[in-house]
Design a protein around this motif. Sequence first.
Motif, PDB file in Angstrom:
ATOM      1  N   PHE A  75       9.535  -8.500   1.431  1.00 18.59           N
ATOM      2  CA  PHE A  75       9.975  -7.374   2.250  1.00 18.59           C
ATOM      3  C   PHE A  75       9.319  -6.076   1.769  1.00 18.59           C
ATOM      4  O   PHE A  75       8.891  -5.243   2.581  1.00 18.59           O
ATOM      5  CB  PHE A  75      11.498  -7.277   2.180  1.00 18.59           C
ATOM      6  N   ARG A  76       9.230  -5.902   0.438  1.00 16.76           N
ATOM      7  CA  ARG A  76       8.598  -4.703  -0.120  1.00 16.76           C
ATOM      8  C   ARG A  76       7.128  -4.627   0.263  1.00 16.76           C
ATOM      9  O   ARG A  76       6.627  -3.547   0.643  1.00 16.76           O
ATOM     10  CB  ARG A  76       8.738  -4.727  -1.642  1.00 16.76           C
ATOM     11  N   ASN A  77       6.409  -5.737   0.202  1.00 16.10           N
ATOM     12  CA  ASN A  77       4.981  -5.734   0.556  1.00 16.10           C
ATOM     13  C   ASN A  77       4.771  -5.351   2.012  1.00 16.10           C
ATOM     14  O   ASN A  77       3.841  -4.600   2.342  1.00 16.10           O
ATOM     15  CB  ASN A  77       4.381  -7.108   0.267  1.00 16.10           C
ATOM     16  N   ASN A  78       5.630  -5.858   2.891  1.00 16.60           N
ATOM     17  CA  ASN A  78       5.518  -5.481   4.303  1.00 16.60           C
ATOM     18  C   ASN A  78       5.801  -3.993   4.514  1.00 16.60           C
ATOM     19  O   ASN A  78       5.134  -3.323   5.314  1.00 16.60           O
ATOM     20  CB  ASN A  78       6.476  -6.320   5.144  1.00 16.60           C
ATOM     21  N   GLU A  79       6.805  -3.470   3.802  1.00 18.97           N
ATOM     22  CA  GLU A  79       7.127  -2.052   3.923  1.00 18.97           C
ATOM     23  C   GLU A  79       5.978  -1.180   3.400  1.00 18.97           C
ATOM     24  O   GLU A  79       5.665  -0.141   3.984  1.00 18.97           O
ATOM     25  CB  GLU A  79       8.410  -1.738   3.155  1.00 18.97           C
ATOM     26  N   ILE A  80       5.364  -1.611   2.314  1.00 20.57           N
ATOM     27  CA  ILE A  80       4.234  -0.846   1.760  1.00 20.57           C
ATOM     28  C   ILE A  80       3.075  -0.824   2.743  1.00 20.57           C
ATOM     29  O   ILE A  80       2.456   0.226   2.989  1.00 20.57           O
ATOM     30  CB  ILE A  80       3.807  -1.450   0.408  1.00 20.57           C
ATOM     31  N   THR A  81       2.769  -1.971   3.333  1.00 27.19           N
ATOM     32  CA  THR A  81       1.670  -2.030   4.308  1.00 27.19           C
ATOM     33  C   THR A  81       1.957  -1.151   5.520  1.00 27.19           C
ATOM     34  O   THR A  81       1.081  -0.412   5.997  1.00 27.19           O
ATOM     35  CB  THR A  81       1.445  -3.484   4.744  1.00 27.19           C
ATOM     36  N   ARG A 111      10.503  -4.756  -8.998  1.00 30.15           N
ATOM     37  CA  ARG A 111      10.308  -3.368  -9.405  1.00 30.15           C
ATOM     38  C   ARG A 111       9.041  -3.215 -10.246  1.00 30.15           C
ATOM     39  O   ARG A 111       9.013  -2.442 -11.202  1.00 30.15           O
ATOM     40  CB  ARG A 111      11.524  -2.871 -10.192  1.00 30.15           C
ATOM     41  N   ASP A 112       8.005  -3.932  -9.904  1.00 30.65           N
ATOM     42  CA  ASP A 112       6.722  -3.796 -10.603  1.00 30.65           C
ATOM     43  C   ASP A 112       6.134  -2.409 -10.350  1.00 30.65           C
ATOM     44  O   ASP A 112       6.045  -1.968  -9.200  1.00 30.65           O
ATOM     45  CB  ASP A 112       5.731  -4.862 -10.126  1.00 30.65           C
ATOM     46  N   GLU A 113       5.740  -1.737 -11.412  1.00 25.79           N
ATOM     47  CA  GLU A 113       5.128  -0.422 -11.263  1.00 25.79           C
ATOM     48  C   GLU A 113       3.679  -0.526 -10.807  1.00 25.79           C
ATOM     49  O   GLU A 113       3.203   0.309 -10.033  1.00 25.79           O
ATOM     50  CB  GLU A 113       5.202   0.346 -12.588  1.00 25.79           C
ATOM     51  N   LEU A 114       2.984  -1.548 -11.291  1.00 25.35           N
ATOM     52  CA  LEU A 114       1.579  -1.755 -10.947  1.00 25.35           C
ATOM     53  C   LEU A 114       1.355  -3.210 -10.589  1.00 25.35           C
ATOM     54  O   LEU A 114       2.042  -4.104 -11.090  1.00 25.35           O
ATOM     55  CB  LEU A 114       0.671  -1.372 -12.126  1.00 25.35           C
ATOM     56  N   SER A 115       0.400  -3.445  -9.704  1.00 31.40           N
ATOM     57  CA  SER A 115       0.028  -4.818  -9.367  1.00 31.40           C
ATOM     58  C   SER A 115      -0.947  -5.351 -10.405  1.00 31.40           C
ATOM     59  O   SER A 115      -1.363  -4.640 -11.324  1.00 31.40           O
ATOM     60  CB  SER A 115      -0.600  -4.865  -7.976  1.00 31.40           C
ATOM     61  N   ALA A 116      -1.318  -6.601 -10.266  1.00 25.67           N
ATOM     62  CA  ALA A 116      -2.331  -7.175 -11.144  1.00 25.67           C
ATOM     63  C   ALA A 116      -3.704  -6.577 -10.818  1.00 25.67           C
ATOM     64  O   ALA A 116      -3.925  -6.016  -9.734  1.00 25.67           O
ATOM     65  CB  ALA A 116      -2.363  -8.689 -11.004  1.00 25.67           C
ATOM     66  N   GLU A 117      -4.618  -6.714 -11.745  1.00 25.76           N
ATOM     67  CA  GLU A 117      -5.965  -6.154 -11.567  1.00 25.76           C
ATOM     68  C   GLU A 117      -6.739  -6.963 -10.529  1.00 25.76           C
ATOM     69  O   GLU A 117      -6.698  -8.196 -10.528  1.00 25.76           O
ATOM     70  CB  GLU A 117      -6.689  -6.164 -12.903  1.00 25.76           C
ATOM     71  N   VAL A 118      -7.443  -6.254  -9.645  1.00 22.28           N
ATOM     72  CA  VAL A 118      -8.231  -6.887  -8.583  1.00 22.28           C
ATOM     73  C   VAL A 118      -9.674  -6.421  -8.709  1.00 22.28           C
ATOM     74  O   VAL A 118      -9.947  -5.212  -8.700  1.00 22.28           O
ATOM     75  CB  VAL A 118      -7.677  -6.539  -7.187  1.00 22.28           C
ATOM     76  N   GLU A 119     -10.589  -7.367  -8.830  1.00 22.64           N
ATOM     77  CA  GLU A 119     -12.011  -7.044  -8.907  1.00 22.64           C
ATOM     78  C   GLU A 119     -12.559  -6.675  -7.527  1.00 22.64           C
ATOM     79  O   GLU A 119     -12.052  -7.125  -6.500  1.00 22.64           O
ATOM     80  CB  GLU A 119     -12.792  -8.223  -9.480  1.00 22.64           C
ATOM     81  N   PHE A 120     -13.593  -5.859  -7.536  1.00 19.86           N
ATOM     82  CA  PHE A 120     -14.180  -5.380  -6.284  1.00 19.86           C
ATOM     83  C   PHE A 120     -14.726  -6.536  -5.451  1.00 19.86           C
ATOM     84  O   PHE A 120     -14.492  -6.596  -4.229  1.00 19.86           O
ATOM     85  CB  PHE A 120     -15.283  -4.360  -6.586  1.00 19.86           C
ATOM     86  N   ASP A 121     -15.448  -7.460  -6.080  1.00 20.39           N
ATOM     87  CA  ASP A 121     -16.048  -8.571  -5.339  1.00 20.39           C
ATOM     88  C   ASP A 121     -14.983  -9.459  -4.697  1.00 20.39           C
ATOM     89  O   ASP A 121     -15.126  -9.885  -3.542  1.00 20.39           O
ATOM     90  CB  ASP A 121     -16.933  -9.398  -6.273  1.00 20.39           C
ATOM     91  N   HIS A 177       4.887   4.003  -7.343  1.00 19.81           N
ATOM     92  CA  HIS A 177       4.708   5.294  -6.670  1.00 19.81           C
ATOM     93  C   HIS A 177       4.892   5.156  -5.157  1.00 19.81           C
ATOM     94  O   HIS A 177       5.548   6.010  -4.529  1.00 19.81           O
ATOM     95  CB  HIS A 177       3.320   5.840  -6.989  1.00 19.81           C
ATOM     96  N   ILE A 178       4.367   4.096  -4.570  1.00 19.81           N
ATOM     97  CA  ILE A 178       4.467   3.925  -3.118  1.00 19.81           C
ATOM     98  C   ILE A 178       5.912   3.653  -2.703  1.00 19.81           C
ATOM     99  O   ILE A 178       6.407   4.221  -1.721  1.00 19.81           O
ATOM    100  CB  ILE A 178       3.525   2.803  -2.645  1.00 19.81           C
ATOM    101  N   THR A 179       6.601   2.773  -3.426  1.00 20.71           N
ATOM    102  CA  THR A 179       8.009   2.493  -3.082  1.00 20.71           C
ATOM    103  C   THR A 179       8.875   3.736  -3.257  1.00 20.71           C
ATOM    104  O   THR A 179       9.820   3.948  -2.482  1.00 20.71           O
ATOM    105  CB  THR A 179       8.551   1.355  -3.954  1.00 20.71           C
ATOM    106  N   GLN A 180       8.564   4.574  -4.246  1.00 19.16           N
ATOM    107  CA  GLN A 180       9.309   5.822  -4.419  1.00 19.16           C
ATOM    108  C   GLN A 180       9.113   6.731  -3.217  1.00 19.16           C
ATOM    109  O   GLN A 180      10.076   7.367  -2.732  1.00 19.16           O
ATOM    110  CB  GLN A 180       8.853   6.523  -5.700  1.00 19.16           C
ATOM    111  N   ARG A 181       7.901   6.799  -2.709  1.00 19.08           N
ATOM    112  CA  ARG A 181       7.634   7.625  -1.532  1.00 19.08           C
ATOM    113  C   ARG A 181       8.328   7.072  -0.291  1.00 19.08           C
ATOM    114  O   ARG A 181       8.789   7.845   0.574  1.00 19.08           O
ATOM    115  CB  ARG A 181       6.124   7.728  -1.315  1.00 19.08           C
ATOM    116  N   ILE A 182       8.407   5.750  -0.181  1.00 15.28           N
ATOM    117  CA  ILE A 182       9.130   5.151   0.946  1.00 15.28           C
ATOM    118  C   ILE A 182      10.609   5.508   0.893  1.00 15.28           C
ATOM    119  O   ILE A 182      11.218   5.884   1.914  1.00 15.28           O
ATOM    120  CB  ILE A 182       8.940   3.618   0.942  1.00 15.28           C
TER     121      ILE A 182
END
Length: 344
Positions: A75-81, A111-121, A177-182
Motif C-alpha cells: 500500500f505504501r509503494n502505491n501511495e508513493i508512486t 517504516r524503512d527510511e531508505l530503500s536498497a541500493e539500485v545500480e544505474f544499469d 522523507h516521501i512518506t512524511q510528505r504524504i
Amino acid sequence: VDFTETKIDLKSEIIEIQQGQKRKRMNDNEGEDDEEEEEVGEYVHKNRKKKFKPSSKYNEMDLYRLNFDQYIRHFRNNEITSFVQSRYNQKYSSIIKAMLALTENSQRTRRDELSAEVEFDALFDQIVKSGEESGSTTHVSDMLLDSILKNMSQPHINLLRQLSSRNNGSYQIQLGHITQRIKERYLLNVVSKKFSDIGARIFRLLQDKQQLDDDLISKYCMVPAHEARARLFQMVRAGYVVQTMIPRTSEFNVTKSYFTYSVNLEKAFDILVSDMYKTIRNLRLQMAHKQQQVLNMIGGIEQLQLTTHYSKEEQDLLERLKNLEDRLDVGVIQLAQLLLIFSM
C-alpha cells in the motif's frame, strides 16, 4: 612374631574380600540401573513418537496467516508512486516504480527510511522492460535517465539519494522523507476542512517558521488579527497547534505574558489518528442506531425474519436503511485507508 604377621595377613585378606563383594554388588546395581534406564528411555521414546505423530488430517490441511506488514508495504509503494506522479510528472513516477520493483524483496519493515541500493544499469534495464510490457512507445536514453536521476537527488526535490558516481552511479529512494510528505499533505487537507483555508494557511506558516506570535501570523498570512486569533484558538483547543506562554515578569501573570505558537507534527499526527478512530466508532454507532429504529418500526428482528412481504412504507424504510449502510461503509473504508497511510 610369625603368628602376628599371619594374623595381619588374614585380616587384610578378609578386608579385601569384603571390598570385592561390595564392588560386585555396586556393579550389579549399576547394571540393573542401566537396564532400567534403557527400558525407561525406550518407553519414553516410543510414547513420544506416538504422542507427536501427526495424523493424516493435519497433513492434508494448509494453514495461512495474513502478512500485514507486507500488505502495508505494498500500500505504501502505491501511495508513493501516486504522490510522485501527482506532485511531479510521469517520468519521475516511472523511475520510482521501477526502483520499488527492484528493491521489493529487500524491503523488511513498513517504516524503512531508505530503500536498497539500485545500480544505474539495473534500473535502466528495468525501465526498458516495463515499457515493453506496458506497450509504451516512449524511449528513455541512458543520458536522459542520468540527468533525471541527478535532478531527483537535488535537495529541493530529495526523492533519491546518490551513493556513488562510478558506472553512472547508484541510488536509493528516500522512503521516509516521501512518506512524511504524504502524511503532511493529508494532514493539511484535514486542517483545511476543519478550520477553513485560513486555518490551513496559518498551519502551513507555523510548520515552516515555528514560534510566531499572533501579530506576526496575522501579518504573514494577510488576514485580520481577530480572524487569526479565532483560528489559532480553535486549533490550540483541538491540539493541532501548540501554545507557549513566555512570562514577562517573575509573577507568571497571564495578562502580562507573551504567547507564541508552533506546530508539532508528530503530536498532530497522533491527534488526527485518534480523531479518525472516534469517527469510525461514531459511524458504527450511528449505523446501529438507524438499524434499531427501522427494526422497531417494522416490529423487531423476529418479524423481519418471518415476514416475506412488506408494505410500501416498510420497503422504503429498508431501502433507505440499505443506502445509509452503504454510505457509512464507504466512509469507514476511506477512514481505514487514511489510517493505513499514517501507520506507514
